[in-house]
Design an enzyme around this catalytic site. Structure first.
Site, PDB file in Angstrom:
ATOM      1  N   GLN A 170      12.279  -6.912   1.587  1.00  0.00           N
ATOM      2  CA  GLN A 170      12.766  -8.222   2.041  1.00  0.00           C
ATOM      3  C   GLN A 170      13.920  -8.041   3.044  1.00  0.00           C
ATOM      4  O   GLN A 170      14.191  -8.923   3.845  1.00  0.00           O
ATOM      5  CB  GLN A 170      13.233  -9.020   0.818  1.00  0.00           C
ATOM      6  CG  GLN A 170      13.764 -10.400   1.137  1.00  0.00           C
ATOM      7  CD  GLN A 170      13.827 -11.282  -0.095  1.00  0.00           C
ATOM      8  OE1 GLN A 170      12.808 -11.690  -0.624  1.00  0.00           O
ATOM      9  NE2 GLN A 170      15.023 -11.538  -0.584  1.00  0.00           N
ATOM     10  N   SER A 205      42.038 -14.278  31.346  1.00  0.00           N
ATOM     11  CA  SER A 205      42.947 -13.840  30.293  1.00  0.00           C
ATOM     12  C   SER A 205      43.910 -14.980  29.962  1.00  0.00           C
ATOM     13  O   SER A 205      44.278 -15.757  30.841  1.00  0.00           O
ATOM     14  CB  SER A 205      43.724 -12.617  30.775  1.00  0.00           C
ATOM     15  OG  SER A 205      44.961 -12.525  30.108  1.00  0.00           O
ATOM     16  N   GLU A 256      30.067  -6.777  29.222  1.00  0.00           N
ATOM     17  CA  GLU A 256      30.653  -6.093  28.056  1.00  0.00           C
ATOM     18  C   GLU A 256      29.952  -6.499  26.769  1.00  0.00           C
ATOM     19  O   GLU A 256      29.736  -5.677  25.877  1.00  0.00           O
ATOM     20  CB  GLU A 256      32.145  -6.422  27.959  1.00  0.00           C
ATOM     21  CG  GLU A 256      32.962  -5.764  29.049  1.00  0.00           C
ATOM     22  CD  GLU A 256      34.389  -6.307  29.071  1.00  0.00           C
ATOM     23  OE1 GLU A 256      35.312  -5.507  28.948  1.00  0.00           O
ATOM     24  OE2 GLU A 256      34.563  -7.531  29.194  1.00  0.00           O
ATOM     25  N   HIS A 258      27.777  13.324  37.498  1.00  0.00           N
ATOM     26  CA  HIS A 258      29.074  13.552  36.844  1.00  0.00           C
ATOM     27  C   HIS A 258      30.108  12.507  37.257  1.00  0.00           C
ATOM     28  O   HIS A 258      31.301  12.794  37.296  1.00  0.00           O
ATOM     29  CB  HIS A 258      29.635  14.948  37.145  1.00  0.00           C
ATOM     30  CG  HIS A 258      28.656  16.058  36.944  1.00  0.00           C
ATOM     31  ND1 HIS A 258      28.569  16.784  35.773  1.00  0.00           N
ATOM     32  CD2 HIS A 258      27.698  16.570  37.767  1.00  0.00           C
ATOM     33  CE1 HIS A 258      27.629  17.690  35.889  1.00  0.00           C
ATOM     34  NE2 HIS A 258      27.074  17.584  37.078  1.00  0.00           N
ATOM     35  N   LYS A 288      43.607 -12.039  35.943  1.00  0.00           N
ATOM     36  CA  LYS A 288      42.444 -11.339  35.383  1.00  0.00           C
ATOM     37  C   LYS A 288      41.137 -12.099  35.533  1.00  0.00           C
ATOM     38  O   LYS A 288      41.074 -13.305  35.378  1.00  0.00           O
ATOM     39  CB  LYS A 288      42.661 -11.076  33.881  1.00  0.00           C
ATOM     40  CG  LYS A 288      43.658 -10.011  33.549  1.00  0.00           C
ATOM     41  CD  LYS A 288      43.258  -8.615  33.997  1.00  0.00           C
ATOM     42  CE  LYS A 288      42.149  -8.020  33.164  1.00  0.00           C
ATOM     43  NZ  LYS A 288      42.550  -7.775  31.789  1.00  0.00           N
ATOM     44  N   TYR A 333       4.405  -2.414  -2.391  1.00  0.00           N
ATOM     45  CA  TYR A 333       5.514  -3.319  -2.067  1.00  0.00           C
ATOM     46  C   TYR A 333       6.683  -3.125  -3.024  1.00  0.00           C
ATOM     47  O   TYR A 333       6.504  -2.954  -4.233  1.00  0.00           O
ATOM     48  CB  TYR A 333       5.037  -4.784  -2.133  1.00  0.00           C
ATOM     49  CG  TYR A 333       6.166  -5.762  -1.856  1.00  0.00           C
ATOM     50  CD1 TYR A 333       6.529  -6.078  -0.550  1.00  0.00           C
ATOM     51  CD2 TYR A 333       6.894  -6.339  -2.899  1.00  0.00           C
ATOM     52  CE1 TYR A 333       7.579  -6.946  -0.285  1.00  0.00           C
ATOM     53  CE2 TYR A 333       7.944  -7.203  -2.642  1.00  0.00           C
ATOM     54  CZ  TYR A 333       8.280  -7.507  -1.335  1.00  0.00           C
ATOM     55  OH  TYR A 333       9.326  -8.361  -1.069  1.00  0.00           O
TER      56      TYR A 333
HETATM   57  N1  ARG Z   1      10.502 -12.759   0.259  1.00  0.00           N
HETATM   58  C1  ARG Z   1       9.663 -11.627   0.057  1.00  0.00           C
HETATM   59  C2  ARG Z   1       9.864 -10.629   1.202  1.00  0.00           C
HETATM   60  O1  ARG Z   1      10.371 -10.994   2.185  1.00  0.00           O
HETATM   61  C3  ARG Z   1       8.236 -12.050   0.011  1.00  0.00           C
HETATM   62  C4  ARG Z   1       7.347 -11.151  -0.759  1.00  0.00           C
HETATM   63  C5  ARG Z   1       7.605 -11.303  -2.204  1.00  0.00           C
HETATM   64  N2  ARG Z   1       6.701 -10.504  -2.987  1.00  0.00           N
HETATM   65  C6  ARG Z   1       6.967 -10.267  -4.282  1.00  0.00           C
HETATM   66  N3  ARG Z   1       6.086  -9.526  -4.888  1.00  0.00           N
HETATM   67  N4  ARG Z   1       8.024 -10.681  -4.861  1.00  0.00           N
HETATM   68  O2  ARG Z   1       9.534  -9.488   1.085  1.00  0.00           O
END
Ligand code: ARG
Length: 439
Positions: free
Chosen positions: A321, A276, A289, A155, A282, A316
């Site tokens: 990205q 400072s 920090e 504490h 200072k 994907y």
């Molecule tokens: N610049 C893209 C990323 O970082 C690469 C992959 C792109 N793939 C696509 N199907 N457009 O994710």
């Protein structure tokens, strides 16, 4: 310059081109991207998809591009969509049609996934080394001041006597866990996504084991969809980085407090402090920090990527990205913080006398007085309450417990005799307590 212009009737808007381009930051991945392509080309040739002479030409051109980038004669810039397009374009400038064969049986989706994993592994290994260096510095600092005693706190109130070394060793334990966390994360990510292609693999007979092995992975991923859309390992590493920063930040907070005039336990070297512009007296603990402040930045990256990945359908999506900037930034931040912390500790001055004085004035042997009475036969709860009264008496009379004479002590209990002084001597408490653990 586009890798995909074929089906488009109208050119991309300039606004979209700038918005979409990741080259300014994914250029960080040039080494990994070339390494991935090298493994891919060797595999294509081994599987009879590329001819031997084509393999040879592509490999030497990739090597040439790598050297040009490293020597500074080739700058990664221009209106390319990403580092993958950039390197393929350079390859095609050197080799014309043969360069265009590089992308056979590959997508940028598995390409970027493998690049990021290679980068993550390399940087995690470096960070483990940085963590180990800091552990060494903490141990050396503790050893240098091995007999310095200080108050331990709960504490933020003085609680029991400890040694400065023991306090530092608590951070050593934290950092040892950090290194293990990084190892664990690397163990889980150790599967190659190369060969997953866009999401469903390829009709070519490729050898994913070969590329996995060539790139230092233990095996290829099991599932193509997962392989191209897994960013768990980045989240896991960002979480490990966040915990490292949290540990550093706790130590920073202590150094900042300890270097105040109020504590005066340590002095941070001028090398890691600033002054400072208005107050001449200072000396501010800026390095500590800043590390404390940058912790928020790394937490931000973790939350940013967790949020990006939340609700993304398979496989994907371009959202992904957005994994790069926060991850790269966190790697740089964690590495810089670990290095600055190590240097700051190497040059730290320890005010042993102030620490000792704080021990004396903090009744840090009160628990031992209670333990003494218990050994003499008093139940602990009664002993606790009795010592509480002794502390009150000491506060009123501005004395430490060990400064009371036997007559004063016997006013509280007849169990006290000469042996009490030895029993509550700070060094003896340490021998009976934490020093047993330090052996
Ligand atoms: N610049 C893209 C990323 O970082 C690469 C992959 C792109 N793939 C696509 N199907 N457009 O994710």
């Amino acid at each position: 310059m586009k890798l995909w212009g074929g089906r488009f009737a109208t050119a991309e808007s300039k606004l979209m081109e700038d918005f979409n381009s990741s080259l300014s930051f994914d250029k960080t991945l040039y080494k990994q991207d070339i390494a991935g392509s090298v493994a891919h080309v060797k595999m294509l040739s081994k599987c009879g998809i590329l001819k031997k002479d084509e393999e040879y030409l592509i490999l030497s051109a990739l090597e040439e591009i790598l050297q040009q980038i490293e020597s500074g004669s080739l700058t990664i810039e221009g209106s390319y969509e990403d580092i993958h397009s950039f390197i393929e374009a350079k390859l095609t400038e050197i080799l014309a049609d043969i360069g265009k064969k590089l992308h056979t049986a590959r997508s940028r989706n598995d390409q970027v996934a493998v690049d990021m994993k290679l980068y993550a592994k390399e940087k995690s290994n470096e960070i483990i080394i940085d963590v180990q260096r800091l552990i060494k510095v903490l141990k050396e600092l503790g050893q240098k001041h091995s007999n310095v005693i200080m108050p331990g706190y709960t504490h933020m109130q003085r609680a029991q006597v400890i040694t400065f070394k023991y306090h530092l060793l608590a951070y050593v334990s934290m950092l040892e866990r950090d290194a293990r966390r990084l190892h664990n994360a690397m163990d889980i990510l150790d599967e190659s996504p190369l060969g997953c292609c866009a999401l469903a693999g390829t009709t070519y007979s490729i050898d994913r084991e070969f590329t996995a092995n060539a790139l230092g992975f233990s095996k290829p991923v099991n599932n193509f969809l997962d392989g191209v859309s897994d960013r768990d390992y980045l989240i896991e590493l960002l979480s490990a980085f966040s915990i490292i920063m949290m540990h550093l930040s706790r130590l920073c907070e202590e150094l900042i407090l300890w270097s105040t005039k109020e504590f005066n336990f340590v002095q941070i070297s001028d090398q890691f402090a600033t002054g400072s512009s208005i107050m001449p007296q200072k000396k501010n603990p800026d390095a500590a920090e800043l590390i404390r402040g940058k912790t928020g930045r790394v937490y931000g990256s973790l939350i940013s990527l967790l949020t990006t990945m939340k609700s993304l359908p398979l496989a994907y999506n371009k959202d992904m990205q957005e994994d790069k900037e926060p991850f790269f930034d966190s790697v740089d931040t964690v590495q810089a913080s670990l290095k600055v912390m190590a240097e700051m500790l190497k040059t730290l001055k320890v005010n042993r006398n102030h620490m000792k004085e704080a021990v004396k004035m903090g009744f840090l042997n009160a628990t031992e007085v209670a333990d003494y009475l218990v050994l003499k036969g008093l139940p602990f709860r009664d002993a606790h309450s009795l010592v509480g009264k002794i502390v009150l008496y000491c506060e009123e009379n501005q004395k430490a417990i060990e400064e009371l004479n036997l007559e004063e002590l016997n006013q509280f209990s007849n169990y006290f005799d000469e042996t009490i002084y030895d029993y509550i001597e700070y060094e003896n408490s340490l021998d009976k307590g934490i020093k047993k653990e330090m052996k």
